[in-house]
Motif scaffolding. Structure first.
Motif, PDB file in Angstrom:
ATOM      1  N   VAL A 196       0.838  -1.196   0.000  1.00 49.65           N
ATOM      2  CA  VAL A 196       0.000   0.000   0.000  1.00 49.65           C
ATOM      3  C   VAL A 196       0.874   1.247   0.000  1.00 49.65           C
ATOM      4  CG1 VAL A 196      -1.889  -1.155   1.208  1.00 49.65           C
ATOM      5  CG2 VAL A 196      -0.159   0.075   2.529  1.00 49.65           C
ATOM      6  N   ILE A 197       0.324   2.340  -0.539  1.00 44.41           N
ATOM      7  CA  ILE A 197       1.032   3.611  -0.589  1.00 44.41           C
ATOM      8  C   ILE A 197       0.657   4.417   0.656  1.00 44.41           C
ATOM      9  CG2 ILE A 197       1.377   5.734  -1.904  1.00 44.41           C
ATOM     10  CD1 ILE A 197       0.480   4.167  -4.391  1.00 44.41           C
ATOM     11  N   LEU A 198       1.634   4.783   1.450  1.00 41.66           N
ATOM     12  CA  LEU A 198       1.354   5.437   2.724  1.00 41.66           C
ATOM     13  C   LEU A 198       0.786   6.834   2.558  1.00 41.66           C
ATOM     14  CD1 LEU A 198       4.387   4.317   4.927  1.00 41.66           C
ATOM     15  CD2 LEU A 198       2.151   3.244   4.617  1.00 41.66           C
ATOM     16  N   GLY A 253      -1.476   7.447   0.355  1.00 41.13           N
ATOM     17  CA  GLY A 253      -2.767   7.255  -0.301  1.00 41.13           C
ATOM     18  C   GLY A 253      -3.919   7.162   0.681  1.00 41.13           C
ATOM     19  N   LEU A 254      -4.958   6.427   0.278  1.00 38.60           N
ATOM     20  CA  LEU A 254      -6.149   6.270   1.098  1.00 38.60           C
ATOM     21  C   LEU A 254      -6.223   4.862   1.676  1.00 38.60           C
ATOM     22  CD1 LEU A 254      -8.781   8.052  -1.190  1.00 38.60           C
ATOM     23  CD2 LEU A 254      -7.493   9.028   0.713  1.00 38.60           C
ATOM     24  N   LYS A 255      -6.979   4.715   2.743  1.00 38.50           N
ATOM     25  CA  LYS A 255      -7.078   3.416   3.396  1.00 38.50           C
ATOM     26  C   LYS A 255      -7.892   2.423   2.568  1.00 38.50           C
ATOM     27  CE  LYS A 255     -11.143   4.574   6.161  1.00 38.50           C
ATOM     28  NZ  LYS A 255     -11.670   4.818   7.508  1.00 38.50           N
ATOM     29  N   SER A 256      -8.542   2.894   1.482  1.00 34.91           N
ATOM     30  CA  SER A 256      -9.310   1.990   0.618  1.00 34.91           C
ATOM     31  C   SER A 256      -8.415   0.990  -0.096  1.00 34.91           C
ATOM     32  CB  SER A 256     -10.113   2.793  -0.408  1.00 34.91           C
ATOM     33  OG  SER A 256      -9.268   3.642  -1.168  1.00 34.91           O
ATOM     34  N   GLN A 257      -7.092   1.175  -0.033  1.00 31.27           N
ATOM     35  CA  GLN A 257      -6.150   0.204  -0.602  1.00 31.27           C
ATOM     36  C   GLN A 257      -6.133  -1.094   0.202  1.00 31.27           C
ATOM     37  OE1 GLN A 257      -2.158   2.219  -1.458  1.00 31.27           O
ATOM     38  NE2 GLN A 257      -3.078   3.585   0.036  1.00 31.27           N
ATOM     39  N   MET A 258      -6.634  -1.025   1.443  1.00 30.73           N
ATOM     40  CA  MET A 258      -6.480  -2.145   2.365  1.00 30.73           C
ATOM     41  C   MET A 258      -7.724  -3.022   2.420  1.00 30.73           C
ATOM     42  SD  MET A 258      -4.440  -0.318   5.514  1.00 30.73           S
ATOM     43  CE  MET A 258      -5.811   0.736   5.960  1.00 30.73           C
ATOM     44  N   MET A 301      -7.164   2.899  15.246  1.00 33.97           N
ATOM     45  CA  MET A 301      -5.891   3.557  15.562  1.00 33.97           C
ATOM     46  C   MET A 301      -6.019   5.077  15.479  1.00 33.97           C
ATOM     47  SD  MET A 301      -3.593   1.216  16.293  1.00 33.97           S
ATOM     48  CE  MET A 301      -4.922   0.395  17.169  1.00 33.97           C
ATOM     49  N   ALA A 302      -6.759   5.541  14.471  1.00 36.52           N
ATOM     50  CA  ALA A 302      -6.880   6.988  14.264  1.00 36.52           C
ATOM     51  C   ALA A 302      -7.827   7.631  15.271  1.00 36.52           C
ATOM     52  CB  ALA A 302      -7.360   7.275  12.844  1.00 36.52           C
ATOM     53  N   LYS A 303      -8.956   6.969  15.558  1.00 39.58           N
ATOM     54  CA  LYS A 303     -10.005   7.596  16.357  1.00 39.58           C
ATOM     55  C   LYS A 303      -9.894   7.312  17.849  1.00 39.58           C
ATOM     56  CE  LYS A 303     -13.256   7.395  12.496  1.00 39.58           C
ATOM     57  NZ  LYS A 303     -14.588   6.949  12.032  1.00 39.58           N
ATOM     58  N   LEU A 334      -4.140   7.704   4.703  1.00 39.79           N
ATOM     59  CA  LEU A 334      -3.259   6.725   5.335  1.00 39.79           C
ATOM     60  C   LEU A 334      -1.907   7.384   5.590  1.00 39.79           C
ATOM     61  CD1 LEU A 334      -3.248   3.777   6.230  1.00 39.79           C
ATOM     62  CD2 LEU A 334      -2.367   3.168   3.974  1.00 39.79           C
ATOM     63  N   THR A 335      -1.717   7.888   6.813  1.00 37.59           N
ATOM     64  CA  THR A 335      -0.476   8.578   7.155  1.00 37.59           C
ATOM     65  C   THR A 335       0.549   7.591   7.705  1.00 37.59           C
ATOM     66  OG1 THR A 335      -1.189   9.052   9.411  1.00 37.59           O
ATOM     67  CG2 THR A 335      -1.791  10.656   7.702  1.00 37.59           C
ATOM     68  N   VAL A 336       1.798   8.045   7.774  1.00 38.88           N
ATOM     69  CA  VAL A 336       2.872   7.209   8.305  1.00 38.88           C
ATOM     70  C   VAL A 336       2.606   6.865   9.773  1.00 38.88           C
ATOM     71  CG1 VAL A 336       5.332   7.143   8.855  1.00 38.88           C
ATOM     72  CG2 VAL A 336       4.572   8.127   6.684  1.00 38.88           C
TER      73      VAL A 336
END
Length: 311
Positions: free
Chosen positions: A118-120, A122-127, A138-140, A152-154
């Motif tokens: 996945v591209i970091l 990019g968007l989480k829709s890759q997963m 993790m985010a919320k 999708l951040t590092v």
């Protein structure tokens, strides 16, 4: 209002989600348990809203300890007490930036929907679906960072890697560090941990907290709500659940069978009869090619028709 402290939170009912008939989701929640985050993400879901407002209005950090005044009473929260209350691991890496690069690269392929890393940026829709939900958690519920939850951040991916690859983390220090940023003025850290702070305050001797509020059931991940939670409530939706674009309605025309000939009107007159205008005949002329024999026979046929009309 205190509700702003948990507007994006996702709490977990582990007993319910582990009973799901979804191997991917179950394995993801089992990884959260193995990481040592069960006590933090699955503690008793009760909120003391008045006490929360007091806590954040009066909190500060002194010598590594969080100090606040709630209901006119001094409250101190140390890292040790914080970790003990939620049974958090205190051994391992104290910063997600310390996670080895090879672990992050390996996780990029594990969580990918296509198998390609996945591209970091990019968007989480890759997963895969269950890892998108892990990204939400993790985010919320962990990092509590404001902004787009679909990006999708590092930092988010590093937190995910710690869970997916079973990296040994000092979650007590990591999470307490986030709490210290929440009460430090000038930081961009969003305020949160409403349930966890409420539980801490409930264990302070002789502290009057007022009435408790029931935590919204819609924000608790259960067997029934877990798939709904994949939709990002920040305003965007995942690609696989986004509504499809509506197409313009097609114009319908009456179907005409191919074997039906087009009928043309041909006017015939009888020059010998003055009333020939009253003797107009309609003849069907087929579009298909007409055999030569039929063309030669037409004058005779017309003569017979005219004679019949005169009689």
């Amino acid at each position: 209002m205190a509700s702003s402290f948990y507007s994006n939170t996702q709490h977990i009912d582990f007993a319910s989600v582990l009973a799901m008939n979804d191997p991917g989701m179950v394995s993801m929640f089992q990884a959260l348990i193995a990481s040592g985050l069960e006590g933090f993400l699955g503690c008793t879901a009760v909120v003391y809203e008045t006490a929360l407002v007091d806590f954040f209005e009066n909190a500060s950090v002194r010598d590594g300890v969080i100090i606040s005044t709630v209901a006119a009473q001094l409250v101190e929260i140390s890292e040790e007490w914080f970790a003990e209350m939620f049974e958090l691991p205190v051994d391992g890496l104290a910063d997600v930036s310390e996670i080895p690069k090879d672990k992050i690269f390996y996780a990029r392929s594990i969580v990918s929907m296509t198998g390609e890393p996945v591209i970091l940026s990019g968007l989480k829709s890759q997963m895969k679906i269950h890892y998108r939900l892990l990204c939400n958690i993790m985010a919320k519920s962990i990092s509590m960072k404001a902004g787009s939850f679909n990006a999708l951040t590092v930092e988010k991916f590093s937190l995910m890697t710690a869970v997916v690859c079973r990296v040994k983390m000092n979650w007590g220090r990591v999470l307490f560090g986030i709490l210290k940023k929440m009460v430090t003025s000038g930081t961009k850290q969003a305020k949160g941990f409403a349930i966890q702070i409420s539980l801490l305050l409930a264990n302070v001797p002789n502290l009057e907290l007022g009435e408790s509020s029931e935590f919204p059931s819609s924000k608790i991940l259960t067997e029934k709500t877990v798939h709904i939670a994949v939709i990002d409530k920040s305003g965007a939706q995942d690609a696989d659940v986004a509504p499809k674009a509506t197409k313009a309605p097609k114009k319908h025309t009456a179907a005409v069978p191919a074997d039906v000939p087009v009928v043309k009107r041909k006017r015939t007159t009888n020059k010998k009869d003055s009333s020939s205008k009253d003797n107009l005949e309609l003849m069907a002329v087929a579009q298909e090619a007409v055999p030569i024999q039929m063309i030669e026979a037409l004058p005779l046929l017309l003569m017979m028709i005219l004679l019949t009309n005169q009689q």
